[in-house]
Design a protein around this motif. Structure first.
Motif, PDB file in Angstrom:
ATOM      1  N   LEU A 300       0.826  -1.208   0.000  1.00 51.81           N
ATOM      2  CA  LEU A 300       0.000   0.000   0.000  1.00 51.81           C
ATOM      3  C   LEU A 300       0.862   1.261   0.000  1.00 51.81           C
ATOM      4  O   LEU A 300       0.540   2.239  -0.679  1.00 51.81           O
ATOM      5  CB  LEU A 300      -0.922  -0.021   1.221  1.00 51.81           C
ATOM      6  CG  LEU A 300      -2.019   1.037   1.282  1.00 51.81           C
ATOM      7  CD1 LEU A 300      -2.991   0.865   0.121  1.00 51.81           C
ATOM      8  CD2 LEU A 300      -2.754   0.950   2.618  1.00 51.81           C
ATOM      9  N   HIS A 301       1.962   1.243   0.748  1.00 55.62           N
ATOM     10  CA  HIS A 301       2.844   2.411   0.818  1.00 55.62           C
ATOM     11  C   HIS A 301       3.446   2.714  -0.548  1.00 55.62           C
ATOM     12  O   HIS A 301       3.464   3.876  -0.992  1.00 55.62           O
ATOM     13  CB  HIS A 301       3.947   2.184   1.862  1.00 55.62           C
ATOM     14  CG  HIS A 301       3.438   2.043   3.262  1.00 55.62           C
ATOM     15  ND1 HIS A 301       3.279   3.117   4.113  1.00 55.62           N
ATOM     16  CD2 HIS A 301       3.034   0.953   3.951  1.00 55.62           C
ATOM     17  CE1 HIS A 301       2.805   2.696   5.275  1.00 55.62           C
ATOM     18  NE2 HIS A 301       2.648   1.385   5.202  1.00 55.62           N
ATOM     19  N   ALA A 302       3.948   1.685  -1.228  1.00 53.08           N
ATOM     20  CA  ALA A 302       4.570   1.897  -2.541  1.00 53.08           C
ATOM     21  C   ALA A 302       3.564   2.444  -3.544  1.00 53.08           C
ATOM     22  O   ALA A 302       3.880   3.340  -4.342  1.00 53.08           O
ATOM     23  CB  ALA A 302       5.173   0.592  -3.048  1.00 53.08           C
ATOM     24  N   CYS A 303       2.344   1.919  -3.521  1.00 45.27           N
ATOM     25  CA  CYS A 303       1.334   2.362  -4.483  1.00 45.27           C
ATOM     26  C   CYS A 303       0.933   3.813  -4.238  1.00 45.27           C
ATOM     27  O   CYS A 303       0.841   4.615  -5.179  1.00 45.27           O
ATOM     28  CB  CYS A 303       0.114   1.453  -4.422  1.00 45.27           C
ATOM     29  SG  CYS A 303       0.388  -0.197  -5.114  1.00 45.27           S
ATOM     30  N   LEU A 304       0.699   4.182  -3.000  1.00 43.61           N
ATOM     31  CA  LEU A 304       0.232   5.542  -2.719  1.00 43.61           C
ATOM     32  C   LEU A 304       1.351   6.572  -2.835  1.00 43.61           C
ATOM     33  O   LEU A 304       1.098   7.730  -3.177  1.00 43.61           O
ATOM     34  CB  LEU A 304      -0.415   5.596  -1.342  1.00 43.61           C
ATOM     35  CG  LEU A 304      -1.801   4.929  -1.311  1.00 43.61           C
ATOM     36  CD1 LEU A 304      -2.332   4.818   0.102  1.00 43.61           C
ATOM     37  CD2 LEU A 304      -2.789   5.704  -2.169  1.00 43.61           C
ATOM     38  N   GLN A 305       2.577   6.177  -2.595  1.00 47.15           N
ATOM     39  CA  GLN A 305       3.687   7.108  -2.783  1.00 47.15           C
ATOM     40  C   GLN A 305       3.848   7.511  -4.239  1.00 47.15           C
ATOM     41  O   GLN A 305       4.361   8.590  -4.540  1.00 47.15           O
ATOM     42  CB  GLN A 305       4.993   6.486  -2.266  1.00 47.15           C
ATOM     43  CG  GLN A 305       5.103   6.486  -0.754  1.00 47.15           C
ATOM     44  CD  GLN A 305       6.332   5.746  -0.258  1.00 47.15           C
ATOM     45  OE1 GLN A 305       7.101   5.188  -1.057  1.00 47.15           O
ATOM     46  NE2 GLN A 305       6.515   5.707   1.040  1.00 47.15           N
ATOM     47  N   THR A 307       1.246   7.883  -6.260  1.00 49.01           N
ATOM     48  CA  THR A 307      -0.046   8.408  -6.687  1.00 49.01           C
ATOM     49  C   THR A 307      -0.022   9.929  -6.643  1.00 49.01           C
ATOM     50  O   THR A 307       0.097  10.527  -5.570  1.00 49.01           O
ATOM     51  CB  THR A 307      -1.174   7.877  -5.778  1.00 49.01           C
ATOM     52  OG1 THR A 307      -1.151   6.449  -5.802  1.00 49.01           O
ATOM     53  CG2 THR A 307      -2.526   8.372  -6.248  1.00 49.01           C
ATOM     54  N   GLN A 308      -0.095  10.548  -7.806  1.00 48.18           N
ATOM     55  CA  GLN A 308      -0.067  12.010  -7.923  1.00 48.18           C
ATOM     56  C   GLN A 308      -1.372  12.457  -8.572  1.00 48.18           C
ATOM     57  O   GLN A 308      -1.626  12.167  -9.733  1.00 48.18           O
ATOM     58  CB  GLN A 308       1.141  12.454  -8.744  1.00 48.18           C
ATOM     59  CG  GLN A 308       2.465  12.024  -8.126  1.00 48.18           C
ATOM     60  CD  GLN A 308       3.660  12.329  -9.008  1.00 48.18           C
ATOM     61  OE1 GLN A 308       3.508  12.814 -10.128  1.00 48.18           O
ATOM     62  NE2 GLN A 308       4.847  12.045  -8.515  1.00 48.18           N
ATOM     63  N   ALA A 346      -3.420  13.490  -2.770  1.00 49.41           N
ATOM     64  CA  ALA A 346      -3.051  14.857  -3.170  1.00 49.41           C
ATOM     65  C   ALA A 346      -2.042  14.746  -4.301  1.00 49.41           C
ATOM     66  O   ALA A 346      -1.823  13.666  -4.850  1.00 49.41           O
ATOM     67  CB  ALA A 346      -2.480  15.625  -1.988  1.00 49.41           C
ATOM     68  N   ASP A 347      -1.409  15.865  -4.633  1.00 44.53           N
ATOM     69  CA  ASP A 347      -0.359  15.795  -5.646  1.00 44.53           C
ATOM     70  C   ASP A 347       0.835  14.991  -5.145  1.00 44.53           C
ATOM     71  O   ASP A 347       1.612  14.450  -5.940  1.00 44.53           O
ATOM     72  CB  ASP A 347       0.076  17.196  -6.075  1.00 44.53           C
ATOM     73  CG  ASP A 347       0.541  18.049  -4.913  1.00 44.53           C
ATOM     74  OD1 ASP A 347       0.371  17.636  -3.745  1.00 44.53           O
ATOM     75  OD2 ASP A 347       1.085  19.146  -5.169  1.00 44.53           O
ATOM     76  N   GLU A 348       0.980  14.889  -3.821  1.00 44.07           N
ATOM     77  CA  GLU A 348       1.938  13.973  -3.201  1.00 44.07           C
ATOM     78  C   GLU A 348       1.163  13.146  -2.182  1.00 44.07           C
ATOM     79  O   GLU A 348       0.967  13.568  -1.043  1.00 44.07           O
ATOM     80  CB  GLU A 348       3.094  14.729  -2.546  1.00 44.07           C
ATOM     81  CG  GLU A 348       4.004  15.442  -3.539  1.00 44.07           C
ATOM     82  CD  GLU A 348       5.207  16.076  -2.873  1.00 44.07           C
ATOM     83  OE1 GLU A 348       5.397  15.877  -1.648  1.00 44.07           O
ATOM     84  OE2 GLU A 348       5.966  16.770  -3.568  1.00 44.07           O
ATOM     85  N   TRP A 373      -8.501   2.644  -6.387  1.00 43.87           N
ATOM     86  CA  TRP A 373      -7.203   3.298  -6.621  1.00 43.87           C
ATOM     87  C   TRP A 373      -6.809   3.253  -8.097  1.00 43.87           C
ATOM     88  O   TRP A 373      -6.238   4.209  -8.626  1.00 43.87           O
ATOM     89  CB  TRP A 373      -6.146   2.614  -5.751  1.00 43.87           C
ATOM     90  CG  TRP A 373      -4.749   3.041  -6.027  1.00 43.87           C
ATOM     91  CD1 TRP A 373      -4.124   4.190  -5.630  1.00 43.87           C
ATOM     92  CD2 TRP A 373      -3.772   2.292  -6.768  1.00 43.87           C
ATOM     93  NE1 TRP A 373      -2.824   4.214  -6.078  1.00 43.87           N
ATOM     94  CE2 TRP A 373      -2.588   3.063  -6.778  1.00 43.87           C
ATOM     95  CE3 TRP A 373      -3.788   1.055  -7.411  1.00 43.87           C
ATOM     96  CZ2 TRP A 373      -1.431   2.623  -7.416  1.00 43.87           C
ATOM     97  CZ3 TRP A 373      -2.642   0.631  -8.047  1.00 43.87           C
ATOM     98  CH2 TRP A 373      -1.480   1.404  -8.038  1.00 43.87           C
ATOM     99  N   LEU A 374      -7.140   2.174  -8.790  1.00 49.28           N
ATOM    100  CA  LEU A 374      -6.815   2.064 -10.214  1.00 49.28           C
ATOM    101  C   LEU A 374      -7.741   2.898 -11.093  1.00 49.28           C
ATOM    102  O   LEU A 374      -7.398   3.214 -12.235  1.00 49.28           O
ATOM    103  CB  LEU A 374      -6.898   0.601 -10.667  1.00 49.28           C
ATOM    104  CG  LEU A 374      -5.692  -0.290 -10.410  1.00 49.28           C
ATOM    105  CD1 LEU A 374      -6.022  -1.736 -10.746  1.00 49.28           C
ATOM    106  CD2 LEU A 374      -4.485   0.174 -11.216  1.00 49.28           C
ATOM    107  N   GLY A 375      -8.926   3.226 -10.586  1.00 48.11           N
ATOM    108  CA  GLY A 375      -9.882   3.967 -11.395  1.00 48.11           C
ATOM    109  C   GLY A 375     -10.822   3.076 -12.177  1.00 48.11           C
ATOM    110  O   GLY A 375     -11.425   3.527 -13.163  1.00 48.11           O
ATOM    111  N   VAL A 376     -10.973   1.815 -11.757  1.00 45.55           N
ATOM    112  CA  VAL A 376     -11.886   0.910 -12.448  1.00 45.55           C
ATOM    113  C   VAL A 376     -13.317   1.424 -12.346  1.00 45.55           C
ATOM    114  O   VAL A 376     -14.054   1.449 -13.332  1.00 45.55           O
ATOM    115  CB  VAL A 376     -11.780  -0.518 -11.859  1.00 45.55           C
ATOM    116  CG1 VAL A 376     -12.838  -1.434 -12.460  1.00 45.55           C
ATOM    117  CG2 VAL A 376     -10.390  -1.096 -12.112  1.00 45.55           C
TER     118      VAL A 376
END
Length: 413
Positions: A300-305, A307-308, A346-348, A373-376
């Motif tokens: 989860l940490h890697a994916c959200l880090q 995410t911009q 957010a943007d970060e 999170w993927l936008g499905v």
């Protein structure tokens, strides 16, 4: 009955794997090509097997890949195949072998995992959530409203797999695209002799720039099924479609997956007339939609880090459940991503473990949150059909924050 999950051992497991591949129809015969395909699939990456009383009856194959998430890339554990022999069904072997494979690849750095599904529901118990629809188009070549290519394409065969893979890694990429790191992933698609391709090369360098890879049961009349359509820009895409159109004098039908950001109906003459007159039969035209892949977050940490988002900062508590631990041994280092988190979009973006009392809370399975999170699908839609719950206010805020293009899965496995 003693069940064990272990790493694949060629000396110990190969003959049993051949047997179960025959049983499920993945190995057509005992030809050299079929054996080469099996060995190449096994060489792609990590492989786990499940044994009953020391006899191998199930296998899960994985490969390292990269997922395109908006403008960033994330390490992906691609599950390229799961199989169980005829005598060992309904014993949980496939889930245990697949869970072990995912856990090991996640422990080595995979941010998420993806796989193709034989039907919906089976892999939900490992935390997977269903991906977006593919639009599968069946069209008569003569109905394509595109110009014929100005240059003549070159023939592609199984000997061109390395060049094809290099071309594929340079292709136009969209949100959700998967790229395998090993060229053997492309080689697997070229081994069988009934596949063929058309390609175009750069005039100066001779480098392959865009191509089609196809197969058919009837070379004379088709249908021709486009397995891969690889290009770097839309001009090249139109040239590939023009190549399909050039087959119109003899081939009765071509089928292909609609590329992202393109509506192929724009390029088809009289689509409703064809649908009405050729709806049924071998050469029936039309567009059908299926969701044939699933995904789950492993880190989860890697994916959200990575995410911009262009949105007002949004913070909320996330209570995440993950069923995969049920199928893992107690001593497995990675046991899923269940827990309580505080998420910032957010943007970060980012995430930390814990809970903040005055923040709204989203509860979700890892599969449902992965889809969000993927936008499905948007949060409000997932709240109606999947295991995702929050206040109406938070759901609306998530809809606004996660306005993403639908993820496309153009490299099928």
């Amino acid at each position: 009955m003693d069940i064990q999950v272990a790493n694949y051992d060629s000396d110990r497991d190969l003959e049993a794997v051949k047997r179960l591949w025959h049983e499920i129809g993945w190995m057509r015969d005992n030809s050299d090509a079929e054996h080469q395909l099996l060995q190449t699939e096994l060489s792609l990456g990590q492989v786990r097997v499940a044994r009953i009383d020391d006899v191998t009856e199930s296998i899960a194959l994985g490969a390292n890949a990269i997922l395109q998430y908006l403008d960033t890339e994330l390490p992906l554990a691609a599950v390229t195949g799961v199989a169980t022999g005829r005598v060992a069904r309904k014993k949980g072997l496939a889930r245990r072998a697949t869970a072990r494979l995912i856990a090991d690849m996640a422990a080595e750095g995979a941010a998420l995992s993806m796989l193709g599904i034989f039907d919906q529901g089976y892999y939900d118990r490992l935390g997977f959530g269903t991906g977006s629809y593919d639009h599968r188009v069946a069209v008569q070549p003569q109905d394509l409203c595109v110009p014929l290519p100005k240059s003549t394409p070159r023939r592609l065969s199984s000997t061109d797999w390395e060049e094809m893979h290099a071309c594929r890694t340079r292709r136009m990429k969209r949100h959700g695209y998967v790229t395998f790191t090993s060229p053997a992933a492309t080689q697997c698609e070229t081994i069988r002799s009934d596949y063929f391709g058309f390609g175009f090369s750069d005039a100066a360098s001779g480098e392959l720039t865009h191509y089609l890879w196809c197969n058919t049961d009837d070379l004379e009349y088709g249908p021709y099924q486009v397995m891969s359509m690889v290009y770097e820009n839309y001009g090249q895409l139109l040239e590939l479609l023009g190549t399909l159109k050039s087959l119109e004098d003899q081939v009765q039908l071509v089928t292909l997956v609609e590329p992202p950001d393109i509506q192929l109906q724009d390029l088809v003459s009289r689509p409703f007339y064809r649908l009405a007159t050729l709806k049924e039969g071998k050469f029936g035209t039309g567009i059908r939609s299926y969701a044939v892949w699933q995904a789950r977050i492993c880190n989860l940490h890697a994916c959200l880090q990575q995410t911009q988002l262009e949105c007002e900062p949004l913070r909320f508590n996330l209570e995440l459940t993950d069923p995969i631990a049920e199928f893992l041994d107690e001593d497995q280092p990675w046991r899923g991503v269940a827990g309580q988190y505080v998420v910032t979009l957010a943007d970060e973006s980012g995430v930390e473990q814990g809970k903040v009392a005055d923040l709204p809370t989203l509860t979700a399975t890892v599969g449902a949150f992965t889809r969000l999170w993927l936008g499905v699908r948007p949060a409000t839609g997932l709240a109606a059909t999947d295991q995702l719950n929050a206040s109406p206010e938070l759901l609306t805020q998530l809809d606004s924050a996660l306005r993403l293009p639908a993820p496309s899965w153009d490299w099928r496995f």
